[in-house]
Each structure stands twice: as C-alpha cells, then as structure tokens.
Design a protein around this motif. Structure first.
Motif, PDB file in Angstrom:
ATOM      1  N   GLN A 252      49.263  40.557 137.561  1.00 39.86           N
ATOM      2  CA  GLN A 252      48.513  41.902 137.055  1.00 39.86           C
ATOM      3  C   GLN A 252      48.768  42.136 135.596  1.00 39.86           C
ATOM      4  N   TYR A 256      44.709  42.653 134.061  1.00 35.99           N
ATOM      5  CA  TYR A 256      44.650  44.026 134.245  1.00 35.99           C
ATOM      6  C   TYR A 256      43.344  44.611 133.421  1.00 35.99           C
ATOM      7  N   LEU A 301      48.564  50.986 134.543  1.00 36.56           N
ATOM      8  CA  LEU A 301      49.157  49.555 134.779  1.00 36.56           C
ATOM      9  C   LEU A 301      50.485  50.039 135.484  1.00 36.56           C
TER      10      LEU A 301
END
Length: 329
Positions: A252, A256, A301
């Motif tokens: 991720q 992102y 995030l």
C-alpha cells in the motif's frame, strides 16, 4: 485490495490422495475452479464488508469531499453517521460485493495460470515468479472488473441529500450516457494499472515468501495440518494475520499515490476541478500542487494501515475455512 491480493498468494493446492469410499483425486478436482471462485468470493466479501466504513471514509478523504475535507479519519467516522445515519458508512458496499466476487476469482485463477506460464515458458522460479505472476494477475482482475469499481466509488462519494445516482443500475446508465459511453467506465484505468503492478506484485511476493519461509523453518510453531488434508500445512490464524498485514502495508505504501490519482479520475464530473484532472499526469500534478505529498498524494494512508489488520484477519480466517470446506487443499 490488499485482502484480495493476499488471498491468491497461496501456492497451487497439491493433489489430494484417494480416500476410501470416494471417487479419488478426479472426483475431488471436479469443478475445482468453481469451488475456488466461491472460496475467494466469500472471503473477499466478508473482509470488505468488515472494513466497508473505512473504505467509505477513504474515498471521502482522498477526493476531498467538501462536507468532510477538513476532518481526519476518526472525525469523519463520527461525522458520517451524524449526517447520513449509520448505513451511510456502507454506501457503495453493494457495488463492492458485486465486484469482489469476480475480482477474487479472476485474480486467483490468473495468478495460478501466470505462475505456471512464467515457470515453464520463461524458466523463472523461486520467489521472483510470485512477484511477476502477482503483478500480471492483479492487472488482469482490475481490467475485467474496473467498471464495477468505478460505480462503487461514485456511490460511495455521494452524501445524503445530494444524490446524483439513485443506485447501481442508474449509475451505470448515467455514466454511459453522459461520459463517453463504454470508455467512460475506464476513467483512471492507467494509474490503476501502474499502481496495481507493484501493489499486487509486492503483496504476492511478500506474503508468499513469508508463508513459505515460515512453514519451511518453523512448521510446528507457525503451521498446523489442514482439516481436509492432514498432509498439507496451513498457517495458524494469527500468523496469517501478521504475514498479510505486513504484505498489505508494504504494498500500500508503494502504490498509494496511484490509488489517490485513480479515485479522483474515477469521480470525474462529480468534482469541481474535473477539467484540471483529465489525465493521470494532470491529476497528480493538481493534487501535488494544491495539497502536497502528505495531505495530497498520501492523504488517507493512515486509514489504509488501520484497514490492513482487520481486513486480513477476516479474509484469511474465512478463506482458510472455505478452502477446507470446499476441499481445496
């Protein structure tokens, strides 16, 4: 998507020995892909439903919805029920359920196919083939299910009292009629593909490597026999959670900014700055110029990190149970 990527990271199930009173390996392998489809779909739906409120908040924060743009993750989680009711946290989840079933199935089948192809045709083995096959499988699944994700994001971005779309079917019809026909469903595909390659690849690579190394070096400590085939070791639940969480967090972080770009491009005409975000480059430039890195390209995030642990816990626990239930080991 961390859950779906990690679900497909397991190696191909070994052949099941013939047992007394059964039809043997052939009988057990009947409808194998259908059973794999059901196992991955059920696990993916359970995991996504568990973290649906966090997914809704992520969409609102990424695209700077004017009702919530000055709020943080937890503030938004409190504000949405106050403004839209608790069901507001699950807005767009219906479209997600429709999408996650074929997504999980396609990704799992494509991963196994690509892994075999890469090993036999290119001679690439070890852990690298997981990275390559995972990237290709993730991109294949995204391309096939992207219109459903587009509709889900549009529905999730809506706020009570300001509805552009009345439901999934209406969203499909409206986007098709007003945004260029079939191509309108693929706005933001390029940053999605560019983000999915490292995301899925790193997820497959990290989870698969941690799993194989763990079961090889500490099978008793980290693993247990599968209930449908004692000859197959599976990771214990809390180890699955740990490995999946690590894989999801790393993947991720890398991908992102592409995810943020994709969301804004998917929302299209819903956003006031639509004309400034027609291409991937323009969108990333706009987000960086107006919001910077931390509050722009990486906005939300922390929410994704929070999503990793419960999502992986539910996904892996459900998937392992379904694999044993459907005799996939």
């Amino acid at each position: 998507m961390a859950a779906a990527a990690a679900l497909a990271a397991a190696d191909t199930p070994p052949a099941v020995p013939q047992a007394a009173g059964t039809g043997g390996p052939t009988a057990r392998r009947d409808f194998y892909w259908l059973r794999s489809f059901l196992a991955g779909g059920i696990a993916g739906c359970c995991a996504k439903t568990t973290v649906a409120p966090l997914d809704r908040v992520k969409v609102l924060l990424q695209a700077h919805n004017h009702h919530y743009k000055h709020l943080g993750v937890f503030s938004t989680l409190r504000a949405v029920p106050q403004k839209e009711g608790y069901l507001g946290l699950y807005k767009g989840n219906g479209a997600m359920m429709i999408r996650i079933f074929p997504y999980g199935a396609i990704q799992f089948m494509a991963f196994e196919h690509y892994k075999t192809l890469i090993t036999t045709k290119l001679g690439v083995s070890g852990h690298v083939h997981r990275l390559m096959a995972g990237s290709m499988a993730g991109m294949t699944a995204v391309i096939c299910t992207y219109p459903l994700d587009m509709v889900r994001v549009r529905l999730a971005f809506q706020v009570k009292g300001e509805h552009t779309y009345t439901g999934i079917v209406h969203a499909f019809k409206t986007i098709y009629a007003k945004e260029g026909g079939f191509l309108g469903f693929y706005r933001g595909l390029m940053p999605t593909i560019l983000g999915m390659a490292p995301y899925a690849g790193v997820s497959f690579f990290t989870f698969g490597t941690l799993k194989s190394v763990g079961l090889s070096h500490a099978p008793t400590l980290l693993g247990r026999p599968s209930s449908d085939n004692p000859n197959v070791l599976v990771l214990k639940t809390h180890i699955n959670l740990l490995c999946g969480g690590v894989a999801g967090a790393i993947a991720q972080t890398i991908s992102y900014p592409f995810d943020v770009t994709r969301r804004r491009m998917q929302l299209g005409t819903v956003l006031p700055e639509f004309e400034k975000c027609l291409t991937m480059r323009e969108t990333m430039k706009y987000v960086y110029g107006h919001h910077g890195i931390r509050k722009g390209l990486y906005r939300g995030l922390s929410l994704n990190y929070i999503r990793c642990i419960p999502s992986q816990a539910v996904a892996f626990t459900t998937y392992e149970l379904m694999k044993q239930f459907f005799h996939l080991n």
